[in-house]
Scaffold this active site. Structure first.
Site, PDB file in Angstrom:
ATOM      1  N   SER A 250       6.830   1.529  -3.088  1.00 46.63           N
ATOM      2  CA  SER A 250       7.913   1.186  -2.167  1.00 46.63           C
ATOM      3  C   SER A 250       7.615   1.667  -0.752  1.00 46.63           C
ATOM      4  O   SER A 250       8.259   1.238   0.199  1.00 46.63           O
ATOM      5  CB  SER A 250       9.197   1.859  -2.646  1.00 46.63           C
ATOM      6  OG  SER A 250       8.987   3.266  -2.720  1.00 46.63           O
TER       7      SER A 250
ATOM      8  N   TYR B 225      13.116   2.177  -3.831  1.00 49.40           N
ATOM      9  CA  TYR B 225      13.260   1.555  -5.146  1.00 49.40           C
ATOM     10  C   TYR B 225      14.171   2.400  -6.046  1.00 49.40           C
ATOM     11  O   TYR B 225      14.881   1.880  -6.898  1.00 49.40           O
ATOM     12  CB  TYR B 225      11.900   1.452  -5.840  1.00 49.40           C
ATOM     13  CG  TYR B 225      10.981   0.341  -5.390  1.00 49.40           C
ATOM     14  CD1 TYR B 225      11.354  -0.586  -4.420  1.00 49.40           C
ATOM     15  CD2 TYR B 225       9.725   0.219  -5.966  1.00 49.40           C
ATOM     16  CE1 TYR B 225      10.476  -1.604  -4.037  1.00 49.40           C
ATOM     17  CE2 TYR B 225       8.853  -0.797  -5.600  1.00 49.40           C
ATOM     18  CZ  TYR B 225       9.227  -1.702  -4.627  1.00 49.40           C
ATOM     19  OH  TYR B 225       8.359  -2.698  -4.273  1.00 49.40           O
TER      20      TYR B 225
ATOM     21  N   CYS C 211       3.943   3.731  -8.511  1.00 47.25           N
ATOM     22  CA  CYS C 211       5.350   4.083  -8.339  1.00 47.25           C
ATOM     23  C   CYS C 211       5.943   4.240  -9.735  1.00 47.25           C
ATOM     24  O   CYS C 211       5.878   3.319 -10.549  1.00 47.25           O
ATOM     25  CB  CYS C 211       6.053   2.952  -7.592  1.00 47.25           C
ATOM     26  SG  CYS C 211       7.827   3.165  -7.471  1.00 47.25           S
ATOM     27  N   ASN C 212       6.502   5.404 -10.000  1.00 48.09           N
ATOM     28  CA  ASN C 212       7.100   5.651 -11.316  1.00 48.09           C
ATOM     29  C   ASN C 212       8.316   4.748 -11.538  1.00 48.09           C
ATOM     30  O   ASN C 212       8.554   4.269 -12.648  1.00 48.09           O
ATOM     31  CB  ASN C 212       7.534   7.110 -11.437  1.00 48.09           C
ATOM     32  CG  ASN C 212       6.355   8.056 -11.483  1.00 48.09           C
ATOM     33  OD1 ASN C 212       5.925   8.483 -12.543  1.00 48.09           O
ATOM     34  ND2 ASN C 212       5.794   8.376 -10.324  1.00 48.09           N
ATOM     35  N   THR C 213       9.090   4.535 -10.471  1.00 49.32           N
ATOM     36  CA  THR C 213      10.310   3.736 -10.591  1.00 49.32           C
ATOM     37  C   THR C 213       9.961   2.288 -10.932  1.00 49.32           C
ATOM     38  O   THR C 213      10.573   1.669 -11.816  1.00 49.32           O
ATOM     39  CB  THR C 213      11.111   3.784  -9.274  1.00 49.32           C
ATOM     40  OG1 THR C 213      11.201   5.142  -8.842  1.00 49.32           O
ATOM     41  CG2 THR C 213      12.498   3.217  -9.447  1.00 49.32           C
TER      42      THR C 213
ATOM     43  N   CYS D  68       7.557  11.118  -9.263  1.00 41.96           N
ATOM     44  CA  CYS D  68       7.680  10.134  -8.182  1.00 41.96           C
ATOM     45  C   CYS D  68       6.483  10.361  -7.277  1.00 41.96           C
ATOM     46  O   CYS D  68       6.185  11.503  -6.924  1.00 41.96           O
ATOM     47  CB  CYS D  68       8.987  10.346  -7.405  1.00 41.96           C
ATOM     48  SG  CYS D  68       9.065   9.454  -5.821  1.00 41.96           S
ATOM     49  N   THR D  69       5.782   9.282  -6.934  1.00 41.39           N
ATOM     50  CA  THR D  69       4.534   9.465  -6.179  1.00 41.39           C
ATOM     51  C   THR D  69       4.786  10.072  -4.792  1.00 41.39           C
ATOM     52  O   THR D  69       3.918  10.762  -4.260  1.00 41.39           O
ATOM     53  CB  THR D  69       3.772   8.132  -6.053  1.00 41.39           C
ATOM     54  OG1 THR D  69       4.663   7.107  -5.601  1.00 41.39           O
ATOM     55  CG2 THR D  69       3.194   7.732  -7.396  1.00 41.39           C
ATOM     56  N   HIS D  70       5.961   9.827  -4.221  1.00 48.14           N
ATOM     57  CA  HIS D  70       6.273  10.470  -2.929  1.00 48.14           C
ATOM     58  C   HIS D  70       6.240  11.998  -3.046  1.00 48.14           C
ATOM     59  O   HIS D  70       5.910  12.687  -2.089  1.00 48.14           O
ATOM     60  CB  HIS D  70       7.654  10.041  -2.438  1.00 48.14           C
ATOM     61  CG  HIS D  70       7.683   8.693  -1.787  1.00 48.14           C
ATOM     62  ND1 HIS D  70       7.565   7.528  -2.504  1.00 48.14           N
ATOM     63  CD2 HIS D  70       7.820   8.330  -0.484  1.00 48.14           C
ATOM     64  CE1 HIS D  70       7.637   6.493  -1.663  1.00 48.14           C
ATOM     65  NE2 HIS D  70       7.789   6.957  -0.434  1.00 48.14           N
TER      66      HIS D  70
HETATM   67  N1  DGL Z   1       7.376   6.379  -5.049  1.00 52.14           N
HETATM   68  C1  DGL Z   1       8.406   5.898  -5.935  1.00 52.14           C
HETATM   69  C2  DGL Z   1       8.200   6.493  -7.349  1.00 52.14           C
HETATM   70  O1  DGL Z   1       7.110   6.935  -7.709  1.00 52.14           O
HETATM   71  C3  DGL Z   1       9.829   6.171  -5.552  1.00 52.14           C
HETATM   72  C4  DGL Z   1      10.315   6.126  -4.173  1.00 52.14           C
HETATM   73  C5  DGL Z   1      11.520   5.207  -4.023  1.00 52.14           C
HETATM   74  O2  DGL Z   1      12.625   5.586  -4.406  1.00 52.14           O
HETATM   75  O3  DGL Z   1      11.311   4.119  -3.526  1.00 52.14           O
HETATM   76  O4  DGL Z   1       9.101   6.495  -8.142  1.00 52.14           O
END
Ligand code: DGL
Length: 275
Positions: A10, A41, A72-74, A185-187
């Site tokens: 995202s 996301y 992205c985990n989501t 979450c990758t962030h």
């Molecule tokens: N980087 C996304 C993940 O790994 C989440 C960030 C978002 O909420 O968009 O879940």
């Protein structure tokens, strides 16, 4: 044509995965899409995330990518099965490193930090059921935390306050301490230094990025794609939203010492209407 891998998220979070892939396979060309027009996301309905994941995977395959990483985990939670059923290229997804956390814990208590979307998803429930073993798992949704990272904030008062609150919620009177924290979450990969500084020794922070990079190498080999050798490649990155805001965030992350691969902004940047 040289094997190219596509990665999307995202926003900037998937760059933690791109960095790990680049460390492992420095000559592998990577195309990266940050779906900033639809960020975050984690606060969207799963169907929307699924639709975006389909569109971005399609785009990366049309651009010639031999493998797509859902960094992205989501998005993996919402769309991985669907993507694998709809496309024939190998699709590598993400999940919180709950399995290694459960294997490594000595106290028997582990935590996973996730977006609200991942917290709600069936995929995390399945992961818990299948891999947490006897470990007690605290799932901590972190609404708003990815937004700070997406603005280039990886330390300071607001980050510390959010992380302190999460850590405080883990303490249960009379119970042993949580000693493994899985980043879901990758962030949050960019927040590892801040989190480790608050936790101190005795608590391990686990991130799935390196394992995903190894999976990429394995899948390329399995599907018969030559893994390029030679000079270091760059990540060609594009954002679906405001191109300059995306570039500014990356500059901020670099200035904060974040581990990032070499990035070139793809021309022209993708522009799409906001949700
Ligand atoms: N980087 C996304 C993940 O790994 C989440 C960030 C978002 O909420 O968009 O879940």
């Amino acid at each position: 044509m040289q094997t190219t891998v596509g990665i999307f998220d995202s926003g900037v979070g998937g760059l933690t995965v791109a960095a790990a892939v680049h460390r492992l396979l420095p000559a592998l060309p990577i195309r990266y899409i940050a779906d900033t027009a639809f960020f975050p996301y984690g606060e969207r309905p799963a169907e929307d995330v699924e639709a975006r994941s389909h569109a971005l995977t399609r785009r990366l395959i049309d651009e010639g990518c031999a493998l797509v990483v859902v960094a992205c985990n989501t998005a993996s939670s919402a769309a991985l099965e669907l993507l694998r059923s709809q496309f024939t290229v190998p699709i590598v997804g993400m999940e919180p490193p709950l399995k290694p956390a459960a294997e490594r814990t000595r106290s028997g208590r582990v935590a996973v930090l996730v977006t609200p979307g991942t917290a709600r998803g069936e995929r995390l429930a399945r992961l818990r059921e299948n891999y947490a073993g006897d470990a007690e798992v605290a799932v901590i949704p972190m609404p708003g935390l990815a937004d700070l990272v997406e603005a280039g904030e990886v330390s300071g008062a607001r980050i510390d306050a959010a992380l302190r609150e999460a850590i405080a919620s883990l303490a249960t009177a009379g119970a042993p301490p949580v000693d493994e924290i899985a980043l879901g979450c990758t962030h949050y990969g960019f927040l590892r230094p801040a989190l480790e500084a608050l936790l101190g020794p005795g608590v391990e922070v686990l991130d799935a990025a390196d394992a995903v990079a190894r999976r990429v190498r394995h899948q390329l080999e399995t599907f018969g794609h030559a893994v390029p050798a030679g000079a270091s490649a760059v990540v060609h990155a594009a954002a679906t939203g405001d191109a300059s805001a995306f570039a500014v965030t990356i500059e901020r992350l670099r200035a904060a010492g974040a581990a990032l691969p070499p990035i070139e902004f793809a021309q022209p940047m993708l522009q799409e209407a906001s949700a």
